[in-house]
Every structure is written in C-alpha cells, then in structure tokens.
Design a protein around this motif. Structure first.
Motif, mmCIF file in Angstrom:
data_model
loop_
_atom_site.group_PDB
_atom_site.id
_atom_site.type_symbol
_atom_site.label_atom_id
_atom_site.label_comp_id
_atom_site.label_asym_id
_atom_site.label_seq_id
_atom_site.Cartn_x
_atom_site.Cartn_y
_atom_site.Cartn_z
ATOM 1 N N LEU A 62 0.927 -1.342 -0.046
ATOM 2 C CA LEU A 62 -0.074 -0.121 -0.088
ATOM 3 C C LEU A 62 0.967 1.339 -0.005
ATOM 4 O O LEU A 62 0.613 2.267 -0.630
ATOM 5 C CB LEU A 62 -0.955 0.000 1.185
ATOM 6 C CG LEU A 62 -2.031 -0.823 1.131
ATOM 7 C CD1 LEU A 62 -2.828 -0.847 2.477
ATOM 8 C CD2 LEU A 62 -3.173 -0.567 0.031
ATOM 9 N N LYS A 63 1.864 1.184 0.676
ATOM 10 C CA LYS A 63 2.964 2.282 0.775
ATOM 11 C C LYS A 63 3.546 2.640 -0.763
ATOM 12 O O LYS A 63 3.748 3.667 -1.029
ATOM 13 C CB LYS A 63 4.094 2.121 1.805
ATOM 14 C CG LYS A 63 5.078 3.271 1.938
ATOM 15 C CD LYS A 63 4.379 4.442 2.540
ATOM 16 C CE LYS A 63 5.496 5.553 2.818
ATOM 17 N NZ LYS A 63 4.778 6.594 3.292
ATOM 18 N N ARG A 64 3.973 1.383 -1.283
ATOM 19 C CA ARG A 64 4.614 1.633 -2.575
ATOM 20 C C ARG A 64 3.464 1.907 -3.777
ATOM 21 O O ARG A 64 3.926 2.582 -4.736
ATOM 22 C CB ARG A 64 5.113 0.274 -3.071
ATOM 23 C CG ARG A 64 6.265 -0.358 -2.243
ATOM 24 C CD ARG A 64 6.907 -1.677 -2.797
ATOM 25 N NE ARG A 64 7.662 -1.522 -3.852
ATOM 26 C CZ ARG A 64 8.732 -1.782 -4.036
ATOM 27 N NH1 ARG A 64 9.499 -2.344 -3.196
ATOM 28 N NH2 ARG A 64 8.988 -1.799 -5.175
ATOM 29 N N LEU A 65 2.201 1.665 -3.311
ATOM 30 C CA LEU A 65 1.201 1.969 -4.381
ATOM 31 C C LEU A 65 0.707 3.556 -4.502
ATOM 32 O O LEU A 65 0.096 4.033 -5.157
ATOM 33 C CB LEU A 65 0.001 1.367 -4.379
ATOM 34 C CG LEU A 65 -0.224 -0.175 -4.921
ATOM 35 C CD1 LEU A 65 -1.089 -0.948 -4.310
ATOM 36 C CD2 LEU A 65 -0.361 -0.139 -6.193
ATOM 37 N N GLU A 66 1.312 4.171 -3.433
ATOM 38 C CA GLU A 66 1.281 5.743 -3.202
ATOM 39 C C GLU A 66 2.026 6.614 -4.490
ATOM 40 O O GLU A 66 1.811 7.370 -4.837
ATOM 41 C CB GLU A 66 1.821 6.109 -2.020
ATOM 42 C CG GLU A 66 0.845 5.895 -0.848
ATOM 43 C CD GLU A 66 1.375 6.285 0.449
ATOM 44 O OE1 GLU A 66 2.497 6.926 0.431
ATOM 45 O OE2 GLU A 66 0.748 5.930 1.514
ATOM 46 N N LYS A 67 2.772 5.506 -5.159
ATOM 47 C CA LYS A 67 3.824 6.231 -6.106
ATOM 48 C C LYS A 67 3.423 5.435 -7.772
ATOM 49 O O LYS A 67 2.771 4.405 -7.382
ATOM 50 C CB LYS A 67 5.198 5.657 -6.079
ATOM 51 C CG LYS A 67 5.883 6.609 -4.809
ATOM 52 C CD LYS A 67 7.522 5.978 -4.969
ATOM 53 C CE LYS A 67 7.913 6.505 -3.796
ATOM 54 N NZ LYS A 67 8.171 8.031 -3.798
ATOM 55 N N PRO A 68 3.077 6.334 -8.461
ATOM 56 C CA PRO A 68 2.297 5.726 -9.976
ATOM 57 C C PRO A 68 3.345 4.532 -10.655
ATOM 58 O O PRO A 68 2.833 4.085 -11.404
ATOM 59 C CB PRO A 68 2.330 6.902 -10.586
ATOM 60 C CG PRO A 68 3.272 7.809 -10.108
ATOM 61 C CD PRO A 68 3.310 7.563 -8.582
ATOM 62 N N SER A 69 4.589 4.580 -10.119
ATOM 63 C CA SER A 69 5.455 3.702 -10.901
ATOM 64 C C SER A 69 5.210 2.155 -10.346
ATOM 65 O O SER A 69 5.771 1.355 -10.970
ATOM 66 C CB SER A 69 6.882 4.032 -10.474
ATOM 67 O OG SER A 69 7.112 4.091 -9.040
ATOM 68 N N GLU A 70 4.445 1.894 -9.321
ATOM 69 C CA GLU A 70 4.325 0.615 -8.782
ATOM 70 C C GLU A 70 3.264 -0.129 -9.706
ATOM 71 O O GLU A 70 2.328 0.515 -10.271
ATOM 72 C CB GLU A 70 3.521 0.713 -7.287
ATOM 73 C CG GLU A 70 3.357 -0.733 -6.646
ATOM 74 C CD GLU A 70 4.551 -1.668 -6.250
ATOM 75 O OE1 GLU A 70 4.541 -2.674 -5.700
ATOM 76 O OE2 GLU A 70 5.580 -0.735 -6.271
ATOM 77 N N THR A 71 3.641 -1.561 -9.921
ATOM 78 C CA THR A 71 2.963 -2.350 -10.585
ATOM 79 C C THR A 71 1.433 -2.572 -9.992
ATOM 80 O O THR A 71 1.324 -2.684 -8.900
ATOM 81 C CB THR A 71 3.661 -3.798 -10.604
ATOM 82 O OG1 THR A 71 2.600 -4.539 -11.298
ATOM 83 C CG2 THR A 71 3.932 -4.241 -9.539
ATOM 84 N N ILE A 72 0.539 -2.522 -11.094
ATOM 85 C CA ILE A 72 -0.726 -2.432 -10.581
ATOM 86 C C ILE A 72 -1.182 -4.069 -9.946
ATOM 87 O O ILE A 72 -2.309 -4.304 -9.369
ATOM 88 C CB ILE A 72 -1.913 -2.153 -11.873
ATOM 89 C CG1 ILE A 72 -1.635 -3.194 -12.817
ATOM 90 C CG2 ILE A 72 -1.808 -0.833 -12.060
ATOM 91 C CD1 ILE A 72 -2.713 -3.138 -13.987
#
Length: 948
Positions: A822-832
């Motif tokens: 969830l923390k990483r998903l705050e960045k748009p670069s994280e894989t969906i």
C-alpha cells in the motif's frame, strides 16, 4: 490391555456433553447392570462436584484471571508428572460445567463444538484454531486436542474413583455419528490415544440408542419388535443430525433380528443451529433498541450470546414454560457491567423459530434447499437448509428401495415409504414440543400414526447403549446386524470419459468378514509406491464384490458417491528380483469401522500366500512415495515422452539444442492446447520432467522451459494423489537456486514455478520463500541502488505475484507485506499487480490455506479507504482486490462489517463491475471457472475442483 477388564465402559463423546456409563463384569450382564459414572468437575471457583454430564466446553483464562487454587481438582497434584499430563495441553484450562458458565460471561475464551470441527475437512484439524474467533492473545488448541482433553478428564476422573481398575485397562466403547467418515473416525481414535486410552472400539450413535432401547425393554423387547417392520432412528444432537434405518426381520429360532439398512450423510445441523438463530434474533432486538446505527456483535460476543439463548430455548420449550426469558450480552473490559445489553425472547418467538424454521410441517416431496442459508457462523459448514424435516424426507427418499422392501410395499404402491416406528434421541428431543411436532410430520407423511418408541433420557441413552453393545458382543443380548454402512470401490481407468470402479466391499459386510475379489486379478508393482483411489456410497443398491461400475461427474458432484483420500504404500517383494506380481484383493471392515485392503499373491510352488496390508489412515507419510496410478493417457503420450527425453534426457550426444525452443509447441501438437490437458496428463508430464530436473541446467533456454512446463503441470501443487511427494522432490532443489541467474526470463519462470506450486508448500517452506523475497518488497528497497538493480533483473512483479499466494504465512507477515505494498502504491510507478496481491492476501476466503489464518477483519477495514479512493473504472485490479477483501464467507469472525460492505457494493455498482463480483460481496458464493482463474492467476487443470 495388560489385565483382564473389570468393567465395560461406554463413552458418548458429544458435541454438547460427554457422558460415561459402565457395567461391572463381576455381575450378571443384565440391563440393571449399567450405571452412569458421575464425573467430578469444577462447577464454580474451587468447587468440585460429581455430575452425570460433562459439558464438552473448555475455557482458556487470561493470565492472572483465575486463582490457581480455584482450579484444583482431586487429581491436580499428579499434573507435575509428565506421563500424567495430556501432551500439548495448556498450563491453565477449565473443562466442564464451570467452563460453560465462564464462556457465557466472557468474550472469546470458550472452545465449543470440538466434535463438529473434528469432521470439518476444510481446516487443518490438528492446527491450533480453537476457540474460533478467540480473544486477542488467547492460546488456542486443535480440535483433536480439545476432544482428547474431554477424554483425558474422563480418564483421570475414572481412575481417581477406581484406582484398582484404571480406565486404560477396561473394555471401552466410544460412540461416533454414523455419518462420520473414515477421516473423522481416525481422528477420534487419535484423540483417545492422546488421552492415554488403551484399545477402544467405535460404535455408531443411532445404533447405541437402539441398543439402549432394546436393553430397557428386557423380556418384552421381542414382543414389542413384533409390532414393527422398519425403525427410523433420528438423533438430533447439539451439532449434528444423524439418521439410520433398522429393519426388523425373523432370525434364527423364530426370534426377531435387527439389521441396519441405511445411514445418512453427515449433516452439521442440530440444537446449536437453533441457538444461533435465536441469537441472531436477540441481536436484532438489542440493536433496534439502541440509538445510532445498528452494529453487529463481534464473533466472540455472539458466542457468549449463544450460551444465553441456549438456556432461554431450553426453558421456553419445556413443560410449564414461562411467557418469556431474558438474555444478556455483557460488555468487556471496563464496560463489563455498564456495557451489557439485554432483551426478552418470548415463548411464541422461540416456538416459531424452532418449529417453523427447523421442524416445519412440509409435504413429503419437499427436499432441502442446496443453496447455503444465512445460518452460517464460526467457520463451520452447517447444512445448507436448516429444516430437519426436509432432510428426513430426503433421507427416506434416498433409501426408498430399502424402505419399501422392509415395509412390504410394491413400487406401484402410492403409500409413502415412511418407517412404521421412530426412536428419537439427542438433546433437541428433551423438548416435548419438538418431539410432538416431529411425530406429527412423520405420521402425516405416512398417513397413519407412527409408533413412537420411548426414550426416557436422550442425554444418557447413547452412553448406556454403548455398554449394551459391549454386552451384546459377549452374547448377553441381541446384536444389531448390518455391517458396513457403505459400499467401497476402487477407482480404475477411465473409459469414454467416465471413471470406472470395482466394488471392494459391499454395504452390509460384517466386521472381520473378509471379501476376496478372486475373479479380478491385478498387476502389482513392487519396490515403488502404488496408489489405491477409493470411493464410497450409502446407496440402497446391493453391489457384488468385483462388480465394475461407471461413475459419472453427476454421481460425484451430488455426493451419491464420495471420493476418499487415496491409500498409497510401497510393496516390497520376498524375491529381490521381482518387479511386478499378480495379486487379488481381499478387504475387511475393521472393528473401528475403517477399511483394510490386502494385496494377496498366491505362491503355487509352496502353496503359501504373500500379503501386503493397507489400512486407511487420515495422514500418510508420502515423502518417499510416488504415484503409479494407471490413469489412461493419450495413445500418443509415448511421443511426448520422446520429445521430453530429446531435451532433458540423460544422453548429451543425442541432445538436439534446437528442440528445447520448440518443446512446448511440439507437445501441444500432440496433446492439443495446454489449457485442455487434464490433470492425469499434467502430472504424468511433470513426472517426466522431474526425471530430467538436473538436466535443466544445460542452457538458459533449458532452465526456462523446464520451469515453465513443470510449474504448469504441477499447479496448484495439491489436489491430486501424491502431490506432496512431488513437491518434496522439487523443494530439495530450491536452496540451489537457478543456474542462469543473470537472465531475467529465467527469474520470471522461477518465481512463476513457485507461485503455481505454492498451494502444496508447507508453512515452513512458504516462510523460507518469503524471507528470501521480503527485502525486495519493503519500500526501503526503493532507496537502495543495489536492490533496485536486483529488482529489475529478478522481476519484482513476479515476486509480488508469488508472495500473494503464500497463504500459510503467519498473519503478521501477510499484514506487514500489505502495508508495504500500500505504501508503494502511493507512487504511480508501482505495478498494478500489487492491488491483486493485496486482495489475495487479505481475502476472506483462502484459496488453499486454512480459514483460521486470515487477516483480522478490523485490519482489512483499515485498508479499505485507500482502495475506495482508487479509480476502479481505470483500475480493475483495485476493484477486484476490494471484492476479495470483502467477499462474504458466512463466518462472522472473518466477514467485514455491513457499513464497509455497502460502500464496496455501491462503488462496484457505480463502475458497472461484473454482477458476479457484486454477488461475491453480498452473498456466500462459490467461484465459477472465470472467477477462480482471476483469483488463482490462471486457469486450474481440467478435472480438478477445489472444494471450499
């Protein structure tokens, strides 16, 4: 037993109560020689009393909650002896009446319905999972240990009162439901062994009730039996409904004989369901009386409330019942008193729920609703329809031929084939109201009054009947015939898509009566594992030993035939040169109701036999065993073997370096598209690849193709005989890693292989995988250049897919991983893909893991706001993650609150999500093929259906 027994002991190990009866072998084995053993137990702090019933409840106190002196039992001073203490038992535990009372006042510390969990195949019954939905930090025990603890308490109480006749040296009969399968019977035996019992025998509870009735009639028994032809034994206890049919016929010497001709399938339906339904009603009243938005009680509070509604039910259904009864659910912590809530249940309300909901007056043609009902709680798979009347009608209908034959009715006779007598048992029938309603329903179906055989004390009849059975074994009274309640079959090859099976042991075969399939010969492979895939049925039809039948998918899906875990064993030959042996099969029903199979080879030269014995066990050590099932493979599978050998064979000289690049396409040309390969083909292909696992290191292409094909052929790592052996063979190579570790395509296939096989990995193996990849998932990796380079090379996205499938991980590790993602998903670069992984790890319904190991719903609800903020129109992965996190399981301990459920449904509706997704959130729903594919990440093999 090391000494001659002095007593015959019968133990009713019930869902609600445990009861012990006994007979003195130094006295005549008459009906009068049967007493109830009153069991010493704690009834209040420091207060011990002897009671005829030991409530099957445990209470796990918090540290410092109870004074050690208040827990003292007459034998407590012996607990310092390791041989006296139950293996694995907690340092402090209350068992019996006081445990039941404490649990009705304190949330989440009471173990109930251990017997129901013992027969629940969708959880690990040896794992520490009880109390279900226990309070935070509470120590838990397994259903097996909980059952063993009641037997252990009985043994210690008996030995304290009879020091000259230890229970482990007596002849002991333990009763089980007739519907218990071989697995649940084996676990009952295991619990007795844990409790320090010697040899025990098992007896079906409905038969025990009949034995007790017959013994109570004394000299009048035969004349009373002469009035009837077919007896229905209807045993509705706290947790199960157990049904049996017993035919009355003329036996030897013109005396009447009893033969059991039918038993029902396992029904998790009983008085507990009535208590639960009343608790739901009380909960609604409590909520409607309060201010603000109604809030569901926690699972622990509901468990406490159920104990209150049980007492109210017993009171309001009794003779001279009051008009109403008060039920109260206490607060917790500082709000123990001030937070309590109460309501009144009226006599009319309770009668309506019990009579119309569970014993409705229905036509004989009505059958149970197969769709799961709303009465589902605490993770237990209750019967789909709570109407006992409908299950009775279905049971009689399933055994119509046996009923008509016993009653002397022709097929053309319009009369319903309803038995002419009934014997009720179980705590439910302590209520005259429910007994009268049941009699009324049966008499209406029969169109004439049904004879009601008297059972004066349903709570004690089963234990006393077990003693009567022990007497019958010694010739003291009539013994009920009937033998095996089921017909057993051995699976053979498939013919034209249908499973063939040969009858091993017909229904009705008596104990220790060997059946030999002399006209059927089998080629037995020696020195390597042999698999026996078994089926059973309770159907009326009389099959013959050796008879071959075809089983359709409908036969298996409708549970007309039950698929049993396979027997697997290695057979060693007396001759070291022999690799195969022609054998016949001999089968026997053991004293504990399990199936024993012998492979028999005749040595004509010496006129002797060599036998290899198999006996059903719920656990089999398959670590050194391999499947040699003779499943029918495509005629051109030999060509597939050649193609695989060309690439992964032992000879380098014949190796074609180009063949590896076309191997998958070549196999598909022979077998068709790989998504059409059925599971026997897949496992056969995997076994070919396994032989060449060391040759995958020949090149990067070899390694990549081997991992791709082997993982696809092994998915999902379980569900087929001897898959655990296959997993152990490949796991031994995990520590060596991959050879071509600079190649990203190889890393992708490496992680994909373990994702596909994850369902077969143990918790220790999954934890090892997690420790190796967790450093890459931690957001701190984003600031570490070395890890960043590794992430790119080793395919971070495929690590995310892998971690999502590790359902055996401890909840703390899964929770930490979701927080990282969830923390990483705050960045748009994280894989969906991370959204899908979050949904999979936080799912309410595990794919292959145990339901006790899911993340707490309060934690899941704290994550939902971030998912609800996502754009579900553009990001279907986030939407589906929310579906999995809020999917309805039917278990209050796992299901999220209605407030959050409504928010998710509202947004799914707004973005026009698939209707099936919305249904998954709103109702208890089994996945269809497309939904399963989305959860699992790809399709499952044809023919492999996961039972959830």
């Amino acid at each position: 037993m090391t000494a001659q027994p002095k007593y015959l002991i019968g133990i009713d190990l019930g869902t609600t109560h445990t009861v012990v009866a006994y007979a003195d072998l130094n006295k005549a084995l008459t009906h009068d020689n049967c007493q109830i053993f009153e069991i010493e137990q704690l009834v209040a702090p420091g207060e011990v009393a002897k009671k005829p019933l030991l409530p099957s409840f445990r209470y796990h106190p918090a540290p410092g909650e109870l004074n050690e002196n208040d827990l003292t039992l007459p034998w407590s001073h012996l607990n310092t002896d390791p041989q006296f203490k139950l293996p694995g038992e907690l340092p402090q535990v209350v068992i019996g009446e006081w445990a039941r009372e404490l649990g009705s006042k304190v949330d989440g510390r009471q173990v109930v319905s251990a017997k129901s969990w013992l027969s629940h195949p969708q959880v690990d019954r040896s794992a520490d999972i009880l109390p279900w939905a226990g309070a935070e930090g509470i120590e838990k025990v397994s259903p097996v240990l909980a059952s063993a603890s009641y037997l252990d308490h009985v043994r210690k109480a008996w030995n304290h009162g009879n020091p000259d006749a230890p229970l482990e040296q007596q002849e002991v009969i333990i009763t089980v439901p007739a519907s218990f399968d071989e697995g649940a019977r084996s676990l009952t035996i295991e619990a007795a062994e844990m409790a320090g019992f010697g040899k025990v025998l098992l007896l079906e509870e409905p038969q025990a009730v009949c034995y007790d009735w017959y013994a109570r009639q004394g000299e009048n028994a035969q004349s009373l039996l002469a009035k009837l032809k077919l007896l229905l034994v209807c045993d509705v206890g706290g947790g199960t409904t157990d049904l049996s049919l017993i035919k009355v016929t003329e036996g030897k010497d013109q005396t009447l004989a009893l033969t059991r001709v039918g038993v029902g399938n396992h029904l998790m339906l009983g008085g507990d369901n009535v208590d639960l339904a009343l608790a739901h009603m009380a909960e609604q009243q409590i909520n409607s009386a309060g201010s603000g938005t109604p809030k569901k009680l926690s699972a622990a509070s509901l468990s406490q409330l159920i104990q209150q509604t049980r007492k109210a039910k017993e009171l309001l259904l009794s003779d001279q019942a009051p008009e109403s009864a008060k039920v109260t659910v206490l607060g917790s912590g500082a709000k123990l008193i001030g937070g309590s809530k109460s309501c009144l249940l009226t006599q009319s309300q309770v009668r309506k729920v019990a009579l119309d909901g569970f014993f409705p007056e229905i036509p004989f043609e009505d059958r149970p609703n197969k769709r799961r009902s709303a009465v589902v709680e605490f993770g237990l798979p209750y019967a789909s329809d709570p109407a006992v009347s409908k299950h009775l009608a279905e049971f009689i209908g399933q055994h119509e031929a046996a009923c008509r034959e016993a009653l002397g009715l022709n097929e053309d006779d319009a009369q319903n084939p309803v038995p002419d007598a009934v014997l009720f048992n179980g705590g439910v029938f302590n209520s005259p109201t429910l007994t009268e309603r049941s009699l009324s329903v049966l008499s209406h179906w029969r169109q004439t009054p049904i004879l009601h055989l008297d059972n004066q004390n349903p709570d004690l009849a089963v234990a006393k009947g077990a003693v009567a059975y022990a007497k019958a074994r010694r010739g003291a009274q009539l013994k009920i015939g009937g033998g095996s309640a089921r017909t057993f079959f051995l699976g053979l090859n498939k013919e034209k898509g249908q499973q063939q099976a040969v009858c091993l042991l017909p229904k009705g075969t008596e104990e220790d009566q060997e059946q030999t399939l002399s006209e059927r010969r089998f080629s037995l492979q020696l020195g390597q594992p042999v698999q026996f895939h078994l089926f059973s049925t309770t159907a009326d039809r009389q099959f013959q030993p050796g008879e071959i039948i075809s089983l359709s998918d409908e036969d298996l899906s409708s549970q007309a035939f039950i698929s049993l875990p396979p027997l697997v064993a290695v057979m060693d030959s007396e001759s070291s040169n022999a690799t195969t042996m022609e054998v016949s099969l001999a089968t026997t029903l053991t004293e504990v109701g399990t199936l024993k199979i012998d492979c028999v080879a005749e040595n004509e030269a010496t006129e002797s036999q060599q036998r290899w014995q198999l006996e059903f066990e719920i656990r089999k050590n398959l670590s050194k065993q391999r499947d040699t099932a003779s499943e029918q493979l495509p005629a051109n599978f030999d060509q597939v073997t050649e193609k695989v050998s060309d690439v992964f064979g032992s000879s380098k000289k014949d190796n074609n370096p180009k063949a590896v690049k076309t191997l998958r396409a070549d196999i598909e040309k022979l077998l068709g598209k790989r998504d059409t390969w059925e599971i026997p083909v897949l496992r056969a292909l995997f076994d070919l690849l396994l032989e060449g696992k060391n040759r995958r290191r020949r090149s990067a292409a070899h390694e990549r193709v081997w991992l791709n094909l082997a993982g696809y052929s092994l998915r999902p790592g379980f569900g087929y005989p001897v898959d655990d052996w296959r997993i152990q063979q490949v796991w031994s190579h995990y520590q060596h890693g991959i050879q071509f570790n600079q190649e990203t395509p190889v890393w992708i296939e490496w992680w994909t292989f373990w994702r596909r096989a994850a369902g077969g990995l143990s918790s220790e193996q999954q934890t090892k995988l997690y420790k190796d990849i967790s450093k890459f998932l931690n957001p701190s990796a984003l600031t570490n250049r070395k890890l960043q380079a590794e992430l790119k090379q080793k395919s971070y996205e495929d690590m995310v897919k892998l971690v999502a499938t590790l359902e055996h991980l401890p909840v703390e590790d899964k929770t930490q991983t979701i927080k990282w993602l969830l923390k990483r998903l705050e960045k748009p670069s994280e894989t969906i893909t991370s959204w899908w992984a979050i949904g999979r790890m936080a799912s309410r319904v595990p794919f292959h893991g145990s339901a006790h190991n899911v993340i707490d719903k309060s934690q899941v609800q704290s994550w939902l706001p971030q998912l609800l903020k996502a754009d579900w129109k553009k990001n279907q992965q986030a939407a589906f993650a929310a579906v999995l996190m809020t999917r309805m399981s039917g278990d209050r301990a796992r299901d999220i609150d209605d407030e959050w459920r409504n928010k998710v449904v509202e947004k799914l509706t707004m973005v026009k999500a698939p209707v099936s997704w919305i249904e998954m959130v709103q109702t208890v729903k089994e996945l269809d093929e497309a939904e399963t594919k989305k959860v699992f990440g790809e399709g499952l093999p044809i023919g492999l259906k996961l039972i959830q």
